[in-house]
Design an enzyme around this catalytic site. Structure first.
Site, PDB file in Angstrom:
ATOM      1  N   LYS A 145       9.854  21.153  36.063  1.00  0.00           N
ATOM      2  CA  LYS A 145      10.448  19.815  36.062  1.00  0.00           C
ATOM      3  C   LYS A 145      10.419  19.269  34.635  1.00  0.00           C
ATOM      4  O   LYS A 145       9.424  19.449  33.920  1.00  0.00           O
ATOM      5  CB  LYS A 145       9.657  18.906  37.019  1.00  0.00           C
ATOM      6  N   SER A 171      12.247  12.443  43.257  1.00  0.00           N
ATOM      7  CA  SER A 171      12.811  12.653  41.945  1.00  0.00           C
ATOM      8  C   SER A 171      12.885  14.124  41.513  1.00  0.00           C
ATOM      9  O   SER A 171      13.656  14.440  40.597  1.00  0.00           O
ATOM     10  CB  SER A 171      11.998  11.875  40.903  1.00  0.00           C
ATOM     11  N   SER A 187       8.018  12.478  45.646  1.00  0.00           N
ATOM     12  CA  SER A 187       9.010  13.226  44.860  1.00  0.00           C
ATOM     13  C   SER A 187       8.917  14.740  44.915  1.00  0.00           C
ATOM     14  O   SER A 187       9.821  15.417  44.430  1.00  0.00           O
ATOM     15  CB  SER A 187       8.949  12.785  43.403  1.00  0.00           C
TER      16      SER A 187
HETATM   17  N1  GLN Z   1      11.189   7.685  45.318  1.00  0.00           N
HETATM   18  C1  GLN Z   1       9.972   7.087  44.854  1.00  0.00           C
HETATM   19  C2  GLN Z   1      10.256   6.179  43.677  1.00  0.00           C
HETATM   20  O1  GLN Z   1      11.390   6.033  43.311  1.00  0.00           O
HETATM   21  C3  GLN Z   1       8.956   8.140  44.510  1.00  0.00           C
HETATM   22  C4  GLN Z   1       9.230   8.809  43.230  1.00  0.00           C
HETATM   23  C5  GLN Z   1       8.191   9.792  42.860  1.00  0.00           C
HETATM   24  O2  GLN Z   1       7.419  10.264  43.701  1.00  0.00           O
HETATM   25  N2  GLN Z   1       8.142  10.101  41.596  1.00  0.00           N
HETATM   26  O3  GLN Z   1       9.359   5.614  43.110  1.00  0.00           O
END
Ligand code: GLN
EC number: 6.3.5.7
Length: 485
Positions: free
Chosen positions: A76, A151, A175
């Protein structure tokens, strides 16, 4: 090659049936063919990958290979990677070449695993659809009109399309698990503190945790063996004895108590997802597991609590992006203040700005007690619910997400609707508990459905045991998108 597990690939490498360079080239070719339509990678550098693969081949030839030496992996783009562009999905870091390796990267390098490149992600890991990336949305390999989740959407999509045998992800509120669910792969968020956050660009430090994403639980166990370990450079890294996460994979499930939180099977859950998860419970019953109803009453407050705490931490973490030290700087400005303002106005996208503003607001004098402190108290109640639940069950099971993948653009104008996607994943982050998602079926449109397991602290080996036994009895995890096979 594209359906080989990590252990099969490692065995072929050890048996000299294939070299790491050949293996890496196979995946690089697949990336060349598929990435233009899926957009799962931000950076691919074949030369660097092949050099790392050649080094792995030398280790194998010298007889000093580890269990996964020579198996390539995608990272990532949130992990600082020495000499590689490391963007975090943002224009702000669009020109940032990291001068050092994150701890996670160090460990994969030490294991002799070549990097296939840096995967696309929501900007600064803020999002559930990968649409907030400065480098464009990622397409779901099962249907290019749909989002892959986020994400870690690039990571999930590249594994689902078998452009990489495995990938790293990070999970602050879901995410790893949510994109794993939406792309039909397996992903695990470890207990907070098991994997070092050193060199992982910070979003919300008390929630962020890195973990593996791969087709199967067995693959995830092997990757977790590489990723975990104490790191003095991260003050929240846990100094524990190293575990072998594959040790319990083959244990029978007889007598395992599976907690079903009644709040997770209530209003808001899509019928097809509910049916697939219930079918999975039946499959586990056949393997000897015993379902027990549990309650996580405060988890209904997880989203509001998260959207106070995560932005609060983000507003502080992201203050370092000021145009002075690294990354983007506005090309034209007047005073120093003007340089800061223009740099941040131009360098950050809309979702990141929204979070910084919410965070600054809830931390400001006069609102701190009303929002931030209150949210911290409810965070404790959410964690207490889990402790209570684990008195009557060994592992908690439910859907990973309320629905399956949604269409690109469908929720991008409605942040609250987008935030609701993480309804079932956020509680584990707030409590610091390990969680994982594994495929358990498809909806009527052919889109994958994810099953979530949440375990007690340090019960990764047990969760992987449950997931592996389920995957031995079913084949959802080995399905691949038609047309991409
Ligand atoms: N979708 C969640 C957010 O936008 C979690 C994102 C994540 O786990 N990095 O904060």
């Amino acid at each position: 090659m594209s359906d080989a597990s990590l252990s099969t690939l490692a065995a072929r490498l050890a048996g000299k049936q294939i070299s790491s360079r050949e293996l890496a080239q196979t995946y690089l070719d697949r990336i060349t063919a598929l990435n233009p339509s899926i957009n799962a990678f931000i950076t691919v550098d074949a030369e660097k990958t092949l050099l790392e693969a050649a080094a792995a081949d030398a280790l194998i030839a010298a007889g000093s290979a580890g269990p996964l030496t020579g198996v390539p992996i995608a990272h990532k783009d949130i992990f600082c990677t020495d000499g590689w562009l490391t963007t975090c999905g943002s224009k702000m870091l669009g020109n940032f070449v990291a001068p050092y390796d994150a701890h996670v990267i160090q460990r994969f390098k030490a294991a002799g695993m070549p990097s296939l490149g840096k995967t696309n992600m929501d900007e600064f890991a803020m999002g559930s659809s990968n649409e907030t990336s400065y480098f464009g949305a990622v397409k779901n390999p099962w249907n290019a009109a749909y989002v892959p989740g986020g994400s870690s959407g690039g990571a999930a999509a590249c594994v689902a399309a078998r452009m990489a045998p495995a990938a790293t992800g990070t999970d602050t509120g879901g995410s790893i698990r949510q994109p794993a669910a939406l792309c039909g792969i397996t992903g695990l968020k470890p207990t907070y503190g098991l994997v070092s956050r050193y060199g992982m660009i910070a979003f919300a430090s008390s929630l962020d945790q890195a973990g593996p994403m791969a087709p199967s639980a067995e693959d995830c166990a092997l990757l977790l063996n590489v990723m975990t370990g104490f790191d003095p450079s991260d003050s929240t890294s846990l100094d524990r004895e190293k575990e072998d996460y594959t040790r319990d994979l083959n244990k029978p499930l007889a007598g395992l108590r599976v907690g079903l939180p009644k709040e997770f099977f209530a209003e808001g859950l899509n019928n097809e997802v509910a049916a697939a998860v219930e079918a999975a419970v039946n499959d586990l019953k056949k393997l000897g597991a015993i379902p027990v109803e549990i309650s996580l009453a405060n988890s209904r407050l997880a989203i509001p609590v998260y959207y106070v705490l995560a932005p609060a931490e983000a507003s502080s973490n992201l203050s370092r992006f000021d145009g002075v030290r690294y990354g983007y700087r506005a090309p034209a400005y007047g005073s120093l203040d003007d340089m800061y303002c223009k740099t941040r106005a131009q360098g950050f996208g809309a979702e990141v700005k929204r979070r910084i503003m919410i965070g600054a607001y809830v931390l400001s004098h006069g609102y701190y007690d009303a929002y931030y402190l209150q949210a911290q108290k409810i965070r404790r109640l959410i964690a207490d619910d889990f402790s209570e639940a684990f008195k009557s069950c060994d592992v908690i099971l439910g859907p990973t997400t309320p629905g399956t993948a949604f269409k690109l653009g469908e929720k991008s104008d409605d942040p609250v609707e987008m935030y609701l996607n993480d309804l079932y994943t956020i509680p584990a982050n707030l409590a610091g508990l390990p969680g994982m998602s594994l495929p358990c079926g498809f909806d009527g449109k052919g889109l994958p459905i994810g099953l979530q397991l949440v375990g007690n602290y340090f019960s990764e080996a047990k969760m992987l045991n449950v997931a592996h036994q389920y995957q031995r009895a079913t084949d959802w995890h080995s399905r691949q998108p038609e047309g991409l096979k």
